[in-house]
Design an enzyme around this catalytic site. Structure first.
Site, PDB file in Angstrom:
ATOM      1  N   LYS A 154       0.824  -1.292   0.171  1.00  7.21           N
ATOM      2  CA  LYS A 154      -0.084  -0.123  -0.039  1.00  7.21           C
ATOM      3  C   LYS A 154       0.996   1.345   0.061  1.00  7.21           C
ATOM      4  CE  LYS A 154      -3.962  -2.396   2.020  1.00  7.21           C
ATOM      5  NZ  LYS A 154      -4.559  -2.857   3.063  1.00  7.21           N
ATOM      6  N   GLN A 198      -4.785  -2.128   9.644  1.00  4.11           N
ATOM      7  CA  GLN A 198      -4.976  -3.358   8.661  1.00  4.11           C
ATOM      8  C   GLN A 198      -5.508  -4.588   9.814  1.00  4.11           C
ATOM      9  OE1 GLN A 198      -3.338  -3.968   5.733  1.00  4.11           O
ATOM     10  NE2 GLN A 198      -4.277  -5.980   5.888  1.00  4.11           N
ATOM     11  N   ASP A 239     -11.460   2.531   4.470  1.00  5.56           N
ATOM     12  CA  ASP A 239     -11.921   1.178   4.311  1.00  5.56           C
ATOM     13  C   ASP A 239     -13.571   1.006   4.162  1.00  5.56           C
ATOM     14  OD1 ASP A 239      -9.981  -0.300   3.898  1.00  5.56           O
ATOM     15  OD2 ASP A 239      -9.324  -0.647   5.669  1.00  5.56           O
TER      16      ASP A 239
END
Ligand code: NDP
Length: 298
Positions: free
Chosen positions: A54, A98, A121
């Site tokens: 990322k 994460q 997200d």
């Protein structure tokens, strides 16, 4: 029939190029340098790999990236404290925590602590509710990428088509179902307690498989000509201690029946990070009352 291959790498590369243009425009015109913060708790090797890729992706499109690592035995208070600091950090437009988090740190509590405007997200309860309510929201990345791929195959739209989703996780199955419903599909959801998944699946004009069960979707589960999106990624041990990646779909057999199909790897996977970058720009712009530089609909 041999299915048309849906090339996620190519679609993702085109999206990343649009994100790079959008990031440059935001910087030049509005003086905004979009930034993404990644929070990694513990030392899970797969998570470390994801966070590294990322960061690289951010560098490539001109989005600033900030990495925050906490030891696996950090208490939930330490993670909540870090999230609070990132919520109020003006350089940070998107916060990515994460997953999975180490045991003892409840994902639900961490997601709820995120500023919904920085929740790139799309897992904060407010964004989940907005998505199901058909209101503007930060949309989870993998489902967003799946809808983009479907748009490539069906430029005329997917309204009225019967979509079958295998899996009902909060990360993939449920949000992809919300998006398919918003696109006016008729929806069937299959999960581990469903009876006769094969027969249900055979009704689908569109099949999205997200179970994590390698190659469970067989050729006789698929209606001839259907569009098949394979989200699953599993590592299968080979005879010679090598591992290979497998999706949830028996690709070799299904690609002889389907109309279009995503490969694994190279299908859905590359779309996820590209959509994360897109969401970061969208969040950077929305927080400042600016137009979305890379709208999903384009
Ligand atoms: P989860 O394990 O959270 O969810 C799996 C879902 O599949 C559950 O809803 C489960 O049902 C259902 N399921 C499991 N077994 C069966 C079965 N035999 N028949 C029908 N349904 C079943 O997984 P995720 O949603 O997080 O991920 C799914 C897959 O997608 C994984 O392989 C993952 O690696 C991959 N993935 C890929 C991404 C990408 O970028 N390409 C991103 C995210 C995930 P129940 O709810 O009843 O338990």
């Amino acid at each position: 029939m041999t299915a048309r291959l849906i090339d996620g790498r190519a679609v993702a590369a085109a999206l990343r190029a649009r994100v790079a243009d959008g990031a440059a425009r935001l910087r030049a015109r509005d003086g905004v340098a979009a930034g993404l913060a990644a929070v990694l708790v513990g030392d899970d090797p797969a998570s470390q790999l994801y966070v590294r890729s990322k960061r690289r992706a951010c560098d490539e499109v001109g989005v600033a990236s900030f990495e925050h690592r906490l030891p696996a035995d950090s208490g939930i208070a330490a993670v909540l404290d870090l999230v609070a600091r990132l919520n109020s950090d003006e350089r940070v437009d998107g916060i990515l925590v994460q997953l999975p988090l180490p045991q003892g740190i409840e994902t639900r509590r961490i997601m709820a602590a995120l500023d919904p405007a920085k929740d790139v997200d799309g897992f904060h309860p407010l964004n989940v509710g907005r998505l199901w309510g058909g209101e503007p929201a930060l949309v989870p990345c993998t489902p967003q990428g799946i809808l983009m791929l479907l748009k490539r195959v069906h430029p005329e739209g997917i309204a009225g088509r019967h979509a079958v989703v295998l899996g009902r996780s909060a990360i993939v199955g449920r949000p992809v179902a919300a998006l398919l419903l918003a696109a006016d599909c008729t929806l069937t959801m299959i999960h581990s307690r469903s009876r006769d998944a094969a027969a249900l699946c055979r009704g689908g004009d569109i099949v999205v498989a997200a179970t994590g069960r390698p190659e469970m979707v067989k050729a006789d589960w698929i209606k001839p000509g259907a569009t098949v999106i394979d989200v699953g990624i599993s590592r299968i041990p080979g005879a010679d201690s090598e591992t290979r990646l497998a999706g949830d779909v028996d690709y070799a057999a299904v690609s002889r029946i389907a109309g279009a199909i995503t490969p694994v790897p190279g299908g859905v996977g590359p779309m996820t990070i590209a959509c994360l970058l897109r969401n970061t720009l969208a969040a950077a712009a929305a927080r400042r009352g600016l137009a979305d530089p890379v709208p999903i609909e384009d």
